[in-house]
Design an enzyme around this catalytic site. Structure first.
Site, PDB file in Angstrom:
ATOM      1  N   CYS A  87       0.788  -1.384  -0.023  1.00 21.14           N
ATOM      2  CA  CYS A  87      -0.076  -0.125   0.128  1.00 21.14           C
ATOM      3  C   CYS A  87       0.769   1.261   0.210  1.00 21.14           C
ATOM      4  O   CYS A  87       1.738   1.422   0.648  1.00 21.14           O
ATOM      5  CB  CYS A  87      -1.003   0.070   1.451  1.00 21.14           C
ATOM      6  SG  CYS A  87      -0.954   1.395   1.989  1.00 21.14           S
ATOM      7  N   GLU A  88       0.748   2.019  -0.954  1.00 16.36           N
ATOM      8  CA  GLU A  88       1.554   3.346  -1.118  1.00 16.36           C
ATOM      9  C   GLU A  88       1.269   4.319   0.134  1.00 16.36           C
ATOM     10  O   GLU A  88       1.955   5.230   0.213  1.00 16.36           O
ATOM     11  CB  GLU A  88       1.526   3.786  -2.426  1.00 16.36           C
ATOM     12  CG  GLU A  88      -0.086   4.642  -2.706  1.00 16.36           C
ATOM     13  CD  GLU A  88      -0.001   5.135  -4.203  1.00 16.36           C
ATOM     14  OE1 GLU A  88       0.802   4.894  -4.976  1.00 16.36           O
ATOM     15  OE2 GLU A  88      -0.955   5.908  -4.245  1.00 16.36           O
ATOM     16  N   HIS A  89       0.111   4.101   0.816  1.00 14.48           N
ATOM     17  CA  HIS A  89      -0.157   5.064   2.014  1.00 14.48           C
ATOM     18  C   HIS A  89       0.632   4.724   3.116  1.00 14.48           C
ATOM     19  O   HIS A  89       1.265   5.787   3.792  1.00 14.48           O
ATOM     20  CB  HIS A  89      -1.582   5.330   2.055  1.00 14.48           C
ATOM     21  CG  HIS A  89      -2.166   5.797   0.879  1.00 14.48           C
ATOM     22  ND1 HIS A  89      -3.499   5.216   0.570  1.00 14.48           N
ATOM     23  CD2 HIS A  89      -2.089   6.661  -0.152  1.00 14.48           C
ATOM     24  CE1 HIS A  89      -4.067   5.449  -0.459  1.00 14.48           C
ATOM     25  NE2 HIS A  89      -3.304   6.545  -0.850  1.00 14.48           N
ATOM     26  N   HIS A  90       0.890   3.666   3.319  1.00 20.53           N
ATOM     27  CA  HIS A  90       1.521   3.171   4.799  1.00 20.53           C
ATOM     28  C   HIS A  90       2.650   2.368   4.385  1.00 20.53           C
ATOM     29  O   HIS A  90       3.417   1.999   5.375  1.00 20.53           O
ATOM     30  CB  HIS A  90       0.492   2.494   5.484  1.00 20.53           C
ATOM     31  CG  HIS A  90      -0.839   3.320   5.701  1.00 20.53           C
ATOM     32  ND1 HIS A  90      -1.848   3.093   5.007  1.00 20.53           N
ATOM     33  CD2 HIS A  90      -1.001   4.347   6.524  1.00 20.53           C
ATOM     34  CE1 HIS A  90      -2.734   4.005   5.569  1.00 20.53           C
ATOM     35  NE2 HIS A  90      -2.378   4.689   6.547  1.00 20.53           N
ATOM     36  N   GLN A 128      -5.094  -0.575  -4.485  1.00 21.02           N
ATOM     37  CA  GLN A 128      -5.563  -1.584  -5.259  1.00 21.02           C
ATOM     38  C   GLN A 128      -6.359  -1.311  -6.273  1.00 21.02           C
ATOM     39  O   GLN A 128      -6.343  -2.149  -7.304  1.00 21.02           O
ATOM     40  CB  GLN A 128      -6.443  -2.407  -3.963  1.00 21.02           C
ATOM     41  CG  GLN A 128      -7.178  -3.813  -4.584  1.00 21.02           C
ATOM     42  CD  GLN A 128      -7.830  -4.517  -3.522  1.00 21.02           C
ATOM     43  OE1 GLN A 128      -7.660  -4.191  -2.191  1.00 21.02           O
ATOM     44  NE2 GLN A 128      -9.026  -5.139  -3.997  1.00 21.02           N
ATOM     45  N   HIS A 156      -5.705  -5.667   3.451  1.00 22.08           N
ATOM     46  CA  HIS A 156      -4.629  -4.719   3.811  1.00 22.08           C
ATOM     47  C   HIS A 156      -4.079  -4.634   5.202  1.00 22.08           C
ATOM     48  O   HIS A 156      -4.927  -4.575   6.101  1.00 22.08           O
ATOM     49  CB  HIS A 156      -5.430  -3.425   3.331  1.00 22.08           C
ATOM     50  CG  HIS A 156      -5.532  -3.257   1.903  1.00 22.08           C
ATOM     51  ND1 HIS A 156      -4.866  -2.425   1.211  1.00 22.08           N
ATOM     52  CD2 HIS A 156      -6.499  -3.855   1.213  1.00 22.08           C
ATOM     53  CE1 HIS A 156      -5.496  -2.470  -0.180  1.00 22.08           C
ATOM     54  NE2 HIS A 156      -6.493  -3.269  -0.062  1.00 22.08           N
ATOM     55  N   CYS A 158      -2.608  -2.360   6.669  1.00 19.80           N
ATOM     56  CA  CYS A 158      -2.660  -1.221   7.072  1.00 19.80           C
ATOM     57  C   CYS A 158      -4.066  -0.945   7.709  1.00 19.80           C
ATOM     58  O   CYS A 158      -4.352  -0.250   8.733  1.00 19.80           O
ATOM     59  CB  CYS A 158      -2.396   0.021   6.194  1.00 19.80           C
ATOM     60  SG  CYS A 158      -3.469   0.186   4.744  1.00 19.80           S
TER      61      CYS A 158
END
Ligand SMILES: [Zn+2]
Length: 198
Positions: A87-90, A128, A156, A158
């Protein structure tokens, strides 16, 4: 031994990552010089390069390299393709399964190539939703099929380990094009993969 798999890591990148991860470990309140952690920054540096190896690979070139002329107009379904992404956010993993279908328009590709394409886009920092459409677009642009469909189900970390802590939630994303925009075709595909859907 006739077969030998060779792993290659960029030396400069590895060195810089090791430095970064050593600092990260210290910043988190640990001691990067502690015996058990001595080699950890190097392991993370290599693991992260492996996990993001998709940046160096052209998914469309993979499909174009294995394109075969074939007069088939039946739906081809590859389901339960294992998927591991970040996941690119976390920068925490998300993982699950991809189900891909297409209806050829004179051209097919090797079944393993579909799984390879999933891998190429998954081995990057991702969301995703984008992963789903990137797989669809690569197949659409190279094979020009009558229709293409992608469904991804993933857990996920995260969501599971932090924040809302919803351990059992599964995120499902889908993308449809061409013939799959029509209800009967889409339903047939969803029925074919339904045994594995959550
Ligand atoms: Zn996240």
């Amino acid at each position: 031994m006739a077969y030998k798999k060779v792993e290659h890591f960029d030396e400069h990148v590895t060195k810089c990552l090791i430095k970064n991860y050593r600092e990260t470990i210290d910043l988190l309140g640990e001691d990067a010089n502690r015996e058990g952690l001595i080699k950890t920054p190097e392991r993370i540096a290599k693991a992260m390069q492996f996990i993001t190896q998709g940046y160096g690979v052209d998914a469309k070139a993979i499909l174009n390299s294995a394109k075969f002329h074939e007069e088939i107009s039946e739906m081809i379904v590859v389901k339960d393709i294992e998927l591991y992404s970040m996941c690119e956010h976390h920068m925490l993993p998300f993982f699950g399964k991809a189900h891909v279908a297409y209806i050829p328009n004179g051209w097919i590709t090797g079944l393993s190539k579909i799984a390879r394409v999933v891998d190429v886009y998954a081995r990057r920092l991702q969301v995703q939703e984008r992963l789903t459409t990137e797989i669809l677009d690569a197949i659409k642009e190279t094979l020009n099929p009558i229709g293409v469909a992608v469904v991804i189900e993933a857990n996920h970390l995260c969501m599971m380990m932090r924040g809302v802590q919803k351990q059992n939630s599964v995120t499902t994303t889908s993308a449809f094009d061409g013939e799959f925009m029509k209800n009967p075709t889409r339903s047939e595909f969803l029925k074919l993969i339904s045994s594995t859907l959550h």
